[in-house]
Design an enzyme around this catalytic site. Structure first.
Site, PDB file in Angstrom:
ATOM      1  N   ARG A 152      55.923   7.292  77.305  1.00  0.00           N
ATOM      2  CA  ARG A 152      55.613   8.027  76.069  1.00  0.00           C
ATOM      3  C   ARG A 152      55.724   9.533  76.312  1.00  0.00           C
ATOM      4  O   ARG A 152      55.467   9.982  77.434  1.00  0.00           O
ATOM      5  CB  ARG A 152      54.160   7.777  75.633  1.00  0.00           C
ATOM      6  N   HIS A 204      54.274  40.744  37.226  1.00  0.00           N
ATOM      7  CA  HIS A 204      53.167  40.522  36.300  1.00  0.00           C
ATOM      8  C   HIS A 204      52.683  39.075  36.317  1.00  0.00           C
ATOM      9  O   HIS A 204      51.497  38.790  36.486  1.00  0.00           O
ATOM     10  CB  HIS A 204      53.650  40.920  34.893  1.00  0.00           C
ATOM     11  N   ARG A 240      41.253  45.645  37.063  1.00  0.00           N
ATOM     12  CA  ARG A 240      42.362  46.310  36.366  1.00  0.00           C
ATOM     13  C   ARG A 240      42.005  46.316  34.885  1.00  0.00           C
ATOM     14  O   ARG A 240      42.239  45.338  34.180  1.00  0.00           O
ATOM     15  CB  ARG A 240      43.659  45.543  36.593  1.00  0.00           C
ATOM     16  N   ARG A 292      38.938  50.274  37.963  1.00  0.00           N
ATOM     17  CA  ARG A 292      40.077  51.191  37.989  1.00  0.00           C
ATOM     18  C   ARG A 292      40.389  51.639  36.565  1.00  0.00           C
ATOM     19  O   ARG A 292      40.507  50.807  35.658  1.00  0.00           O
ATOM     20  CB  ARG A 292      41.305  50.501  38.575  1.00  0.00           C
ATOM     21  N   GLU A 352      48.309  54.819  46.572  1.00  0.00           N
ATOM     22  CA  GLU A 352      49.438  53.899  46.372  1.00  0.00           C
ATOM     23  C   GLU A 352      50.756  54.650  46.252  1.00  0.00           C
ATOM     24  O   GLU A 352      51.772  54.051  45.957  1.00  0.00           O
ATOM     25  CB  GLU A 352      49.187  52.960  45.186  1.00  0.00           C
ATOM     26  N   THR A 358      48.494  48.353  48.040  1.00  0.00           N
ATOM     27  CA  THR A 358      49.687  48.090  48.846  1.00  0.00           C
ATOM     28  C   THR A 358      50.864  47.548  48.037  1.00  0.00           C
ATOM     29  O   THR A 358      51.975  47.502  48.543  1.00  0.00           O
ATOM     30  CB  THR A 358      49.356  47.121  49.998  1.00  0.00           C
ATOM     31  N   ASP A 393      52.049  48.941  45.041  1.00  0.00           N
ATOM     32  CA  ASP A 393      52.837  50.131  44.711  1.00  0.00           C
ATOM     33  C   ASP A 393      53.250  50.872  45.970  1.00  0.00           C
ATOM     34  O   ASP A 393      54.361  51.406  46.045  1.00  0.00           O
ATOM     35  CB  ASP A 393      52.037  51.052  43.780  1.00  0.00           C
ATOM     36  N   CYS A 433      43.579  46.830  48.364  1.00  0.00           N
ATOM     37  CA  CYS A 433      43.347  45.972  47.205  1.00  0.00           C
ATOM     38  C   CYS A 433      44.643  45.428  46.627  1.00  0.00           C
ATOM     39  O   CYS A 433      44.656  44.872  45.551  1.00  0.00           O
ATOM     40  CB  CYS A 433      42.561  46.719  46.135  1.00  0.00           C
TER      41      CYS A 433
HETATM   42  C1  PEP Z   1      48.667  48.048  43.925  1.00  0.00           C
HETATM   43  O1  PEP Z   1      49.559  48.779  43.526  1.00  0.00           O
HETATM   44  O2  PEP Z   1      48.601  47.621  45.094  1.00  0.00           O
HETATM   45  C2  PEP Z   1      47.597  47.610  43.028  1.00  0.00           C
HETATM   46  C3  PEP Z   1      46.585  46.899  43.469  1.00  0.00           C
HETATM   47  O3  PEP Z   1      47.715  47.935  41.717  1.00  0.00           O
HETATM   48  P1  PEP Z   1      48.645  47.161  40.668  1.00  0.00           P
HETATM   49  O4  PEP Z   1      49.133  45.915  41.322  1.00  0.00           O
HETATM   50  O5  PEP Z   1      47.815  46.918  39.476  1.00  0.00           O
HETATM   51  O6  PEP Z   1      49.730  48.166  40.423  1.00  0.00           O
HETATM   52 MG    MG Z   2      49.282  49.846  41.694  1.00  0.00          MG
END
Ligand code: PEP
Ligand code: MG
Length: 831
Positions: A61, A409, A516, A572, A699, A721, A723, A785
């Site tokens: 095996r 989105h 948001r 925000r 951002e 992170t 943007d 975030c």
């Molecule tokens: C980002 O840009 O990382 C962020 C958290 O904001 P959003 O996704 O709403 O642009």
């Molecule tokens: Mg953003």
């Protein structure tokens, strides 16, 4: 002997021997020995054979370091020759002896001599001539007689297994499972306990937990006159192990052996500190254990087993936390397609929000709402979604888009809602006339057809495959409570609505790291007001509409504070470009003209005036806050009035207010002055003293570079992170999905940087931003975030840089809590 030199199976068998389990004589060959065999250098065969006495039958095996890396299949009954057959006919009868010989000829022909398997099928009831026919077929195909020397047989078996392991296909397969390129193979040579012969002979497997649930339960099968894992083959006629109404059980057939197996299971659990599946053989009534492997388990069972072992004192809690793959929790949190269910794949896209959902295809948000109203589950299919689709998304079971990437989105909203989502299925096109979508291969699916989205794999399937439901049981909660004891970085949730906040709370997020606020304006009854505000002729008219929105926002925030019960809530201020609130098609514009009692051309003109060449780099975030300050003022007032309200019936709330898309210190100064003024007004008006913390979202690359002066006006810096990745790469987060897979396939990027944080580039900016931010304000709070917040590599990076917390979608909070604890524990282990 060690798993890293002889493999996991060999190591385990050695432990079973030491535990006193009845194992046949076993010899383990090390990785280096097997590697030499593959190179043509055989070990001293006489020395190996010496362990097994006169004329034995043997099995070989595989024993790889990690059993999941696989290996060549086992070969049984080595040593069957004409002579052995004749001897065995006398001992156990011709039928049993012939069956063993035939089985060996077959596996030798196929796996060692590599002959066509079709020529070596074993008949169900071999007649008197079957053996001669098989030997003749072998001779004809191999052009040599069947080998009659056991040492030759064993040599060739070892050689073929060693070579199979070093072949390219096997290497690629195991590397895909995480094995290193130079992973070794050990081999285990074992004396056969036959399982066929006179008296009660047979083989079976037994385990002591249910593989699906992890609950204690004896399961397995036993088959008389069989070998290996025959008992598990479908329709083999195997019997149940425990008493069962459907027929005779092993417990009744061999009560002593059954009792002994139960005791062995208990011993394995105690000494191997694991739930094992035992492979056993009964030969003339005598029990032999041949092998024991970790029980295969679902994600749910892996959590249950780890927690039960820790609760019973078999393993420490640290180890239980380390034993569960964080990704396994993600499976528990969402429904998922039964891995064994057949899949009719329509198209693949980007896996944007995990979980699976089935429903009828709808092509518009209105149709989704109508479908939900009829009680018919639906899947919303769109080219891409816009904020206008949010109500449709709420009504749908899942969302599929043709365009978009991991931070588009649909993906962001889907993850927030815990809604399965596949984006960027770019092979699909629409045929609006027929209300159909069409795949690259020409397959057509109409509105109303039932499809299933697998947001975990990114697959879109036809029909309704079997599913496993999400399970949040006590074991899951306990494991995460333990994880929190070891974790050294905070985990918050991105939550925009009370429902998100409740999910965050249920998953024990340590607050909201990003709310948001713009998503609140898409609710029923509000989008109309937003549009009125956008259409307002001057500041006074705009302020009048904002006055009507104020109580709604106040109620939103009050509800968030209430749900989060004193945990920090970071709100925000408004971020997207205003045109996102306007309709994009003519019918929508006509509707809007009706609602606002203006002409269609007025609406068209306003939409045109707001249109930007590059809206994501245009009038959004703090730029809007400075040019149309009344929006931020209304939001600040709503936040502070909700603070006063929430603080009156409990502990004082300290809201966090965050400014998006900052690139210059002056922006922060200007906005801060206005927000301070609003706070002063609310304090004066209410007579309640409250504090608030103002922070900045980092951002843009410039904000990271200028973090030292920005931090002088900011109590916290939260790195967005999504943007930041977009702007560091100059890569549109909404369009990158079109070519990302080609980029990744060609190795241009190792992974989609919107999915897996780019430590080399974006990470460098985070590092600079954090260092400079601290230089500007020593006690500045640091966090991320973006959508990366819940992933292991981002958490690892943030821990190393001394960040205070990560913030991620509510459904990723448990995964992040576990991953963070594992990272902390592994660091501790290394110290
Ligand atoms: C980002 O840009 O990382 C962020 C958290 O904001 P959003 O996704 O709403 O642009
Ligand atoms: Mg953003």
């Amino acid at each position: 002997m060690s798993a890293s030199r002889h493999g996991g199976r060999a190591k385990c068998l050695q432990r079973l021997v030491r535990m006193g389990l009845p194992l046949p004589t076993t010899v383990a060959l090390s990785f280096s020995c097997v590697h030499s065999i593959a190179q043509g250098r055989m070990p001293d065969m006489a020395q190996i054979m010496r362990h097994f006495g006169e004329s034995p039958l043997l099995s070989v095996r595989p024993s790889s370091q990690d059993p999941d890396w696989g290996g060549p299949g086992a070969i049984l009954n080595i040593g069957m020759t004409d002579l052995a057959h004749a001897r065995m006919c006398e001992q156990m009868g011709e039928e049993a002896a012939t069956s063993l010989y035939l089985r060996f000829i077959q596996s030798w022909a196929v796996h060692v001599a590599r002959l066509d398997p079709d020529s070596f099928d074993i008949p169900d009831r071999p007649g008197p001539g079957a053996l001669q026919a098989a030997l003749a077929a072998y001779e004809a195909e191999a052009e040599e007689p069947f080998p009659q020397d056991i040492t030759v047989q064993l040599c060739e078996v070892l050689r073929s297994m060693a070579r199979a392991w070093e072949g390219t296909t096997a290497r690629l397969l195991r590397q895909a499972k995480g094995a290193p390129a130079d992973a070794g193979l050990g081999l285990v040579v074992q004396q056969m306990a036959l399982g066929v012969g006179q008296g009660e002979c047979g083989s079976g497997v037994i385990q002591f937990v249910d593989s699906q649930t992890g609950q204690p339960q004896v399961t397995g099968r036993y088959l008389s006159q069989s070998q290996g894992r025959d008992a598990l083959k479908a329709d083999a006629g195997a019997i149940y192990l425990t008493r069962d109404d459907r027929g005779l059980s092993f417990e009744e057939l061999c009560p002593e052996a059954f009792e002994r197996l139960l005791r062995m299971g208990h011993l394995c659990r105690e000494r191997l500190r694991e739930e094992m599946q035992i492979e056993f053989t009964l030969h003339e009534g005598e029990l032999h254990v041949l092998d024991a492997v970790r029980v295969q388990r679902s994600s749910r069972a892996s959590v249950r087993i780890a927690v039960a072992l820790a609760e019973d004192g078999m393993i420490p809690r640290e180890e239980a936390v380390l034993r569960v793959e964080p990704q396994a929790l993600s499976e528990l949190l969402h429904r998922h397609v039964d891995p064994s269910a057949p899949r009719d794949l329509i198209v693949s896209g980007i896996a944007a929000s995990p979980g699976a959902a089935t429903g009828r295809i709808v092509f518009s948000a209105n149709a989704a709402q109508a479908s939900a109203a009829r009680g018919e589950p639906c899947i919303l299919v769109r080219r891409e979604t816009t904020p206008e689709d949010i109500r449709g998304m709420h009504a749908a079971e899942g969302v599929l888009t043709i365009r978009g990437g991991i931070t588009s989105h649909a993906a962001v909203i889907g993850r927030g809602l815990g809604l399965p989502c596949v984006v960027g299925a770019s092979e699909l096109t629409f045929d609006p006339k027929r209300r159909q979508m069409v795949t690259g291969g020409g397959r057509r699916l109409s509105e109303g057809d039932v499809i299933t989205l697998d947001g975990t794999s990114g697959e879109v399937l036809a029909g309704e495959p079997a599913m496993f439901e999400a399970v949040l049981d006590g074991a899951f909660r306990r494991l995460l409570d333990w994880a929190d004891d070891f974790r050294d970085i905070g985990v918050r949730a991105n939550a925009d609505t009370p429902a998100d906040a409740q999910t965050a709370r249920n998953f024990q997020a340590q607050g909201i790291g990003l709310c948001r606020t713009e998503h609140m304006f898409f609710e029923e009854g509000r989008i109309g007001m937003m549009r009125e505000m956008i259409f307002a002729k001057d500041e006074a008219a705009r302020r009048a509409v904002l006055e009507r929105l104020l109580p709604m926002q106040r109620a939103d925030f009050a509800r968030l504070f209430e749900i989060m019960q004193g945990q920090p809530v970071c709100i925000r201020l408004f971020d997207p470009p205003l045109h996102e609130f306007l309709p994009s098609d003519r019918a929508g514009m006509r509707d809007l003209a009706d609602g606002l009692a203006v002409t269609l051309s007025d609406v068209e003109a306003r939409v045109a005036a707001l249109t930007e060449y590059n809206p994501m780099l245009g009038m959004r975030g703090v730029r809007l806050g400075i040019t149309v300050p009344e929006i931020y003022e209304m939001q600040a007032r709503a936040i502070f009035e909700a603070t006063v309200q929430a603080s009156s019936d409990g502990e004082a709330v300290v809201p966090e207010v965050m400014i998006p898309l900052v690139s210059a210190m002056k922006e922060v100064e200007l906005v801060k002055a206005r927000i301070d003024a609003v706070a002063a007004q609310v304090r004066a008006h209410s007579g309640v003293a409250f504090d608030y913390r103002l922070g900045v979202m980092v951002e843009t690359p410039r904000a990271a570079l200028r973090a030292a002066d920005i931090a002088q006006h900011a109590a916290f810096l939260s790195f967005g992170t999504n943007d930041l990745t977009q702007m560091t790469y100059g890569l549109s987060r909404d369009d990158a999905g079109r070519f990302m897979s080609i980029y990744v396939k060609n190795g241009v990027y190792e992974e989609d940087p919107f999915h897996s944080l780019d430590l080399e580039g974006v990470g460098e900016l985070l590092k600079i931003g954090a260092e400079r931010g601290r230089a500007g304000r020593a006690d500045v709070t640091l966090s991320i975030c973006g959508e990366h917040g819940g992933s292991r590599n981002a958490i690892e990076f943030c821990r190393r840089q001394g960040f205070d917390y990560v913030s991620c979608s509510p459904f990723r909070v448990p995964v992040a809590r576990l991953a963070a604890a594992q990272l902390a524990l592994s660091d501790k282990g290394r110290c």
